[in-house]
Design a protein around this motif. Structure first.
Motif, PDB file in Angstrom:
ATOM      1  N   THR A 233       0.860  -1.179   0.000  1.00 48.67           N
ATOM      2  CA  THR A 233       0.000   0.000   0.000  1.00 48.67           C
ATOM      3  C   THR A 233       0.902   1.236   0.000  1.00 48.67           C
ATOM      4  OG1 THR A 233      -0.096   0.134   2.425  1.00 48.67           O
ATOM      5  CG2 THR A 233      -1.781  -1.193   1.339  1.00 48.67           C
ATOM      6  N   GLY A 234       0.317   2.381  -0.286  1.00 48.49           N
ATOM      7  CA  GLY A 234       1.066   3.627  -0.182  1.00 48.49           C
ATOM      8  C   GLY A 234       1.514   4.223  -1.497  1.00 48.49           C
ATOM      9  N   SER A 235       1.319   3.539  -2.603  1.00 48.80           N
ATOM     10  CA  SER A 235       1.695   4.097  -3.903  1.00 48.80           C
ATOM     11  C   SER A 235       0.508   4.834  -4.517  1.00 48.80           C
ATOM     12  CB  SER A 235       2.158   2.987  -4.850  1.00 48.80           C
ATOM     13  OG  SER A 235       1.082   2.119  -5.179  1.00 48.80           O
ATOM     14  N   MET A 236       0.794   5.653  -5.499  1.00 49.19           N
ATOM     15  CA  MET A 236      -0.248   6.233  -6.335  1.00 49.19           C
ATOM     16  C   MET A 236      -0.069   5.676  -7.740  1.00 49.19           C
ATOM     17  SD  MET A 236      -0.970  10.139  -7.613  1.00 49.19           S
ATOM     18  CE  MET A 236      -1.887  10.693  -6.195  1.00 49.19           C
ATOM     19  N   ILE A 237      -1.135   5.160  -8.314  1.00 50.19           N
ATOM     20  CA  ILE A 237      -1.098   4.593  -9.656  1.00 50.19           C
ATOM     21  C   ILE A 237      -1.698   5.592 -10.636  1.00 50.19           C
ATOM     22  CG2 ILE A 237      -1.769   2.658 -11.121  1.00 50.19           C
ATOM     23  CD1 ILE A 237       0.080   1.903  -8.783  1.00 50.19           C
ATOM     24  N   ILE A 238      -1.002   5.790 -11.735  1.00 46.66           N
ATOM     25  CA  ILE A 238      -1.491   6.646 -12.817  1.00 46.66           C
ATOM     26  C   ILE A 238      -1.475   5.808 -14.085  1.00 46.66           C
ATOM     27  CG2 ILE A 238      -1.111   8.759 -14.135  1.00 46.66           C
ATOM     28  CD1 ILE A 238       0.369   9.871 -11.699  1.00 46.66           C
ATOM     29  N   ALA A 239      -2.647   5.589 -14.660  1.00 45.67           N
ATOM     30  CA  ALA A 239      -2.778   4.728 -15.840  1.00 45.67           C
ATOM     31  C   ALA A 239      -3.455   5.521 -16.957  1.00 45.67           C
ATOM     32  CB  ALA A 239      -3.601   3.492 -15.500  1.00 45.67           C
ATOM     33  N   PRO A 241      -4.404   5.452 -20.758  1.00 50.38           N
ATOM     34  CA  PRO A 241      -4.518   4.746 -22.033  1.00 50.38           C
ATOM     35  C   PRO A 241      -4.709   5.716 -23.188  1.00 50.38           C
ATOM     36  CG  PRO A 241      -6.630   4.746 -20.928  1.00 50.38           C
ATOM     37  CD  PRO A 241      -5.659   5.450 -19.998  1.00 50.38           C
ATOM     38  N   MET A 242      -4.465   5.241 -24.393  1.00 50.46           N
ATOM     39  CA  MET A 242      -4.803   6.013 -25.584  1.00 50.46           C
ATOM     40  C   MET A 242      -6.303   6.287 -25.562  1.00 50.46           C
ATOM     41  SD  MET A 242      -4.316   4.996 -29.613  1.00 50.46           S
ATOM     42  CE  MET A 242      -2.533   4.926 -29.518  1.00 50.46           C
ATOM     43  N   LYS A 243      -6.676   7.531 -25.817  1.00 47.99           N
ATOM     44  CA  LYS A 243      -8.081   7.936 -25.751  1.00 47.99           C
ATOM     45  C   LYS A 243      -8.732   7.722 -27.110  1.00 47.99           C
ATOM     46  CE  LYS A 243     -11.013  11.746 -24.128  1.00 47.99           C
ATOM     47  NZ  LYS A 243     -11.008  13.147 -23.619  1.00 47.99           N
ATOM     48  N   ILE A 244      -9.181   6.492 -27.331  1.00 44.43           N
ATOM     49  CA  ILE A 244      -9.783   6.115 -28.606  1.00 44.43           C
ATOM     50  C   ILE A 244     -11.298   6.287 -28.515  1.00 44.43           C
ATOM     51  CG2 ILE A 244     -10.106   4.262 -30.277  1.00 44.43           C
ATOM     52  CD1 ILE A 244      -7.489   3.025 -29.226  1.00 44.43           C
ATOM     53  N   GLU A 245     -11.853   7.150 -29.345  1.00 46.23           N
ATOM     54  CA  GLU A 245     -13.293   7.377 -29.306  1.00 46.23           C
ATOM     55  C   GLU A 245     -14.036   6.081 -29.635  1.00 46.23           C
ATOM     56  OE1 GLU A 245     -16.726  10.306 -31.229  1.00 46.23           O
ATOM     57  OE2 GLU A 245     -14.598  10.673 -31.636  1.00 46.23           O
ATOM     58  N   GLY A 246     -14.906   5.672 -28.708  1.00 44.99           N
ATOM     59  CA  GLY A 246     -15.669   4.443 -28.901  1.00 44.99           C
ATOM     60  C   GLY A 246     -14.853   3.180 -28.714  1.00 44.99           C
ATOM     61  N   GLY A 247     -13.606   3.304 -28.249  1.00 43.42           N
ATOM     62  CA  GLY A 247     -12.714   2.152 -28.181  1.00 43.42           C
ATOM     63  C   GLY A 247     -13.071   1.164 -27.080  1.00 43.42           C
ATOM     64  N   SER A 248     -12.780  -0.106 -27.331  1.00 42.58           N
ATOM     65  CA  SER A 248     -12.975  -1.142 -26.323  1.00 42.58           C
ATOM     66  C   SER A 248     -11.715  -1.351 -25.488  1.00 42.58           C
ATOM     67  CB  SER A 248     -13.373  -2.464 -26.971  1.00 42.58           C
ATOM     68  OG  SER A 248     -12.297  -3.025 -27.705  1.00 42.58           O
ATOM     69  N   GLY A 249     -10.680  -0.605 -25.803  1.00 39.12           N
ATOM     70  CA  GLY A 249      -9.417  -0.714 -25.085  1.00 39.12           C
ATOM     71  C   GLY A 249      -8.370   0.117 -25.792  1.00 39.12           C
ATOM     72  N   GLY A 250      -7.109  -0.156 -25.478  1.00 41.54           N
ATOM     73  CA  GLY A 250      -6.046   0.553 -26.167  1.00 41.54           C
ATOM     74  C   GLY A 250      -4.732   0.467 -25.419  1.00 41.54           C
ATOM     75  N   PRO A 251      -3.634   0.813 -26.094  1.00 40.89           N
ATOM     76  CA  PRO A 251      -2.322   0.815 -25.461  1.00 40.89           C
ATOM     77  C   PRO A 251      -2.325   1.685 -24.201  1.00 40.89           C
ATOM     78  CG  PRO A 251      -2.107   1.109 -27.826  1.00 40.89           C
ATOM     79  CD  PRO A 251      -3.564   1.217 -27.507  1.00 40.89           C
ATOM     80  N   LEU A 252      -1.592   1.238 -23.193  1.00 39.91           N
ATOM     81  CA  LEU A 252      -1.624   1.886 -21.883  1.00 39.91           C
ATOM     82  C   LEU A 252      -0.216   2.181 -21.398  1.00 39.91           C
ATOM     83  CD1 LEU A 252      -3.286   2.569 -19.214  1.00 39.91           C
ATOM     84  CD2 LEU A 252      -2.771   0.210 -18.519  1.00 39.91           C
ATOM     85  N   ARG A 253      -0.016   3.385 -20.864  1.00 45.15           N
ATOM     86  CA  ARG A 253       1.204   3.695 -20.100  1.00 45.15           C
ATOM     87  C   ARG A 253       0.771   3.793 -18.645  1.00 45.15           C
ATOM     88  NH1 ARG A 253       6.231   6.059 -21.612  1.00 45.15           N
ATOM     89  NH2 ARG A 253       7.712   5.553 -19.939  1.00 45.15           N
ATOM     90  N   ILE A 254       1.225   2.870 -17.828  1.00 41.73           N
ATOM     91  CA  ILE A 254       0.860   2.832 -16.411  1.00 41.73           C
ATOM     92  C   ILE A 254       2.116   2.977 -15.571  1.00 41.73           C
ATOM     93  CG2 ILE A 254       0.778   0.293 -16.526  1.00 41.73           C
ATOM     94  CD1 ILE A 254      -1.209   0.381 -14.165  1.00 41.73           C
ATOM     95  N   ILE A 255       2.061   3.899 -14.603  1.00 44.48           N
ATOM     96  CA  ILE A 255       3.197   4.173 -13.740  1.00 44.48           C
ATOM     97  C   ILE A 255       2.731   4.238 -12.291  1.00 44.48           C
ATOM     98  CG2 ILE A 255       4.503   5.409 -15.508  1.00 44.48           C
ATOM     99  CD1 ILE A 255       3.544   8.023 -14.291  1.00 44.48           C
ATOM    100  N   ALA A 256       3.685   4.143 -11.380  1.00 42.74           N
ATOM    101  CA  ALA A 256       3.380   4.252  -9.960  1.00 42.74           C
ATOM    102  C   ALA A 256       4.341   5.245  -9.329  1.00 42.74           C
ATOM    103  CB  ALA A 256       3.522   2.896  -9.275  1.00 42.74           C
ATOM    104  N   HIS A 257       3.796   6.032  -8.404  1.00 38.31           N
ATOM    105  CA  HIS A 257       4.638   6.933  -7.620  1.00 38.31           C
ATOM    106  C   HIS A 257       4.723   6.410  -6.196  1.00 38.31           C
ATOM    107  CE1 HIS A 257       5.537  10.503  -5.073  1.00 38.31           C
ATOM    108  NE2 HIS A 257       6.444  10.667  -6.007  1.00 38.31           N
ATOM    109  N   LEU A 258       5.967   6.255  -5.726  1.00 41.10           N
ATOM    110  CA  LEU A 258       6.225   5.802  -4.362  1.00 41.10           C
ATOM    111  C   LEU A 258       6.740   6.980  -3.564  1.00 41.10           C
ATOM    112  CD1 LEU A 258       6.217   3.238  -6.143  1.00 41.10           C
ATOM    113  CD2 LEU A 258       8.026   2.335  -4.716  1.00 41.10           C
ATOM    114  N   PRO A 259       6.106   7.319  -2.458  1.00 40.78           N
ATOM    115  CA  PRO A 259       6.523   8.496  -1.700  1.00 40.78           C
ATOM    116  C   PRO A 259       7.906   8.315  -1.090  1.00 40.78           C
ATOM    117  CG  PRO A 259       4.930   7.200  -0.452  1.00 40.78           C
ATOM    118  CD  PRO A 259       4.993   6.602  -1.829  1.00 40.78           C
ATOM    119  N   GLY A 260       8.554   9.427  -0.870  1.00 45.84           N
ATOM    120  CA  GLY A 260       9.870   9.384  -0.248  1.00 45.84           C
ATOM    121  C   GLY A 260      10.364  10.785  -0.004  1.00 45.84           C
ATOM    122  N   ASP A 261      11.472  10.908   0.690  1.00 49.60           N
ATOM    123  CA  ASP A 261      12.058  12.221   1.007  1.00 49.60           C
ATOM    124  C   ASP A 261      12.766  12.801  -0.216  1.00 49.60           C
ATOM    125  OD1 ASP A 261      11.170  11.982   3.595  1.00 49.60           O
ATOM    126  OD2 ASP A 261      13.009  10.947   4.239  1.00 49.60           O
TER     127      ASP A 261
END
Length: 261
Positions: A233-239, A241-261
Motif C-alpha cells: 500500500t502507499g503508492s499512487m497509480i497513474i494509468a 490509455p490512448m483515448k480512442i473514441e468508442g474504443g474497447s481498449g487501447g495501449p496503456l502507459r501505467i506508472i506508480a509513484h512511491l513516496p519518499g524524502d
C-alpha cells in the motif's frame, strides 16, 4: 465510487508544498515497451511499427516518423468496460478519476507459481484486507502473479506461442476469479490490473470476471509489467490509455509513484 481517489489527488495538489511531493520519491514504470515481440491474444492483430522516414532531409535536419498498427488489446493495455458490457464506458468515456488512485498490490506469486491456472479469490482479497485494511472506494488494485518476468516469451508467459483460434484452448496463466471480481465491485474500486494477458485466467471460456467488472464500469489493465518494486500500500497509480473514441481498449502507459524524502 471515485470520491476517495479524488480526495487523495486533491490533497496531493492542494498547495505548492504538497505538489512538490510528486517531485520526490520514486517513479516506477509498469509498462512493457511495444514492439514486434509484444504479447497479443492469439487471434488479435500483432503490433506493427513501420518506418516512413528516418534520416537527414534535403533541408539538412534530422527527421523520423513511423506508422504503427495493432489490435486494441495487446501489450500493456486497457480493457474498457464496453469490451464486455454493452453500453458501458468506452475508452474515451472512462472518468480520469478511475485511472488515477491509491495502489493496493495483492501478491499471489506463490499461489501462481504452484498453479499456473490460479484464480485470485475473494478469500485472497479478504486475507489481504485483514492485514492491510479494507480496500477503499476508488482504489486501483493490482494483482501480482509474478508472471511479468516471463514476458514476452509467449510460450512460457501465456502457455502457447501459436496463433489463431485453435491456440486459445492452450492458453494457461492465472487470473481473477469471479468471487474476487464481485468483491472488488462491492468495494467500489476504480480499476484492477494484473501481469497476465487477461483478467480471466487462460482456460476461461465464459470470461465471467470481465463481465462482472465491466457491467459495473470497472476498467481493467492487462499485461502490466513487473510490480516487485511496489509496496503493498502507499503508492499512487497513474494509468493513461490512448483515448480512442468508442474504443474497447487501447495501449496503456501505467506508472506508480512511491513516496519518499
Amino acid at each position: 465510487m471515485i470520491k476517495p481517489a479524488l480526495t487523495l489527488i486533491a490533497a496531493l495538489l492542494a498547495s505548492p508544498a504538497s505538489a512538490q511531493d510528486l517531485s520526490k520519491g520514486t517513479w516506477v514504470d509498469l509498462t512493457h515497451a511495444f514492439n514486434s515481440e509484444s504479447v497479443y491474444w492469439p487471434t488479435a492483430k500483432m503490433f506493427e511499427h513501420t518506418e516512413v522516414f528516418a534520416g537527414h532531409t534535403d533541408g539538412g535536419y534530422f527527421y523520423s516518423s513511423y506508422d504503427f498498427a495493432s489490435s486494441e488489446h495487446g501489450g500493456t493495455h486497457l480493457d474498457a468496460p464496453v469490451h464486455f458490457a454493452e453500453g458501458a464506458n468506452s475508452s474515451d468515456k472512462i472518468p480520469v478519476e478511475q485511472l488515477i488512485g491509491p495502489g493496493f498490490v495483492i501478491d499471489v506469486t506463490k499461489q501462481s507459481a504452484d498453479n499456473v491456472d490460479y484464480l485470485v479469490s475473494a478469500t485472497d482479497i479478504e486475507a489481504f484486507e485483514a492485514e492491510h485494511g479494507k480496500i477503499p472506494e476508488g482504489a486501483i488494485v493490482l494483482l501480482n502473479t509474478g508472471r511479468a518476468g516471463l514476458y514476452p516469451d509467449r510460450e512460457i508467459y501465456m502457455g502457447t506461442a501459436a496463433r489463431g483460434q485453435e491456440a486459445v484452448a492452450d492458453l494457461h496463466f492465472p487470473g481473477l476469479g469471479l468471487d474476487g471480481a464481485k468483491l472488488l465491485v462491492e468495494r467500489g474500486i476504480g480499476a484492477v490490473g494484473l501481469d497476465t494477458p487477461s483478467i480471466d485466467f487462460g482456460q476461461s471460456t465464459d470470461f465471467a470476471s470481465h463481465v462482472e467488472l465491466m457491467t459495473n464500469n470497472v476498467a481493467a489493465f492487462e499485461n502490466v509489467a513487473d510490480m516487485s518494486a511496489l509496496p503493498t500500500t502507499g503508492s499512487m497509480i497513474i494509468a493513461m490509455p490512448m483515448k480512442i473514441e468508442g474504443g474497447s481498449g487501447g495501449p496503456l502507459r501505467i506508472i506508480a509513484h512511491l513516496p519518499g524524502d
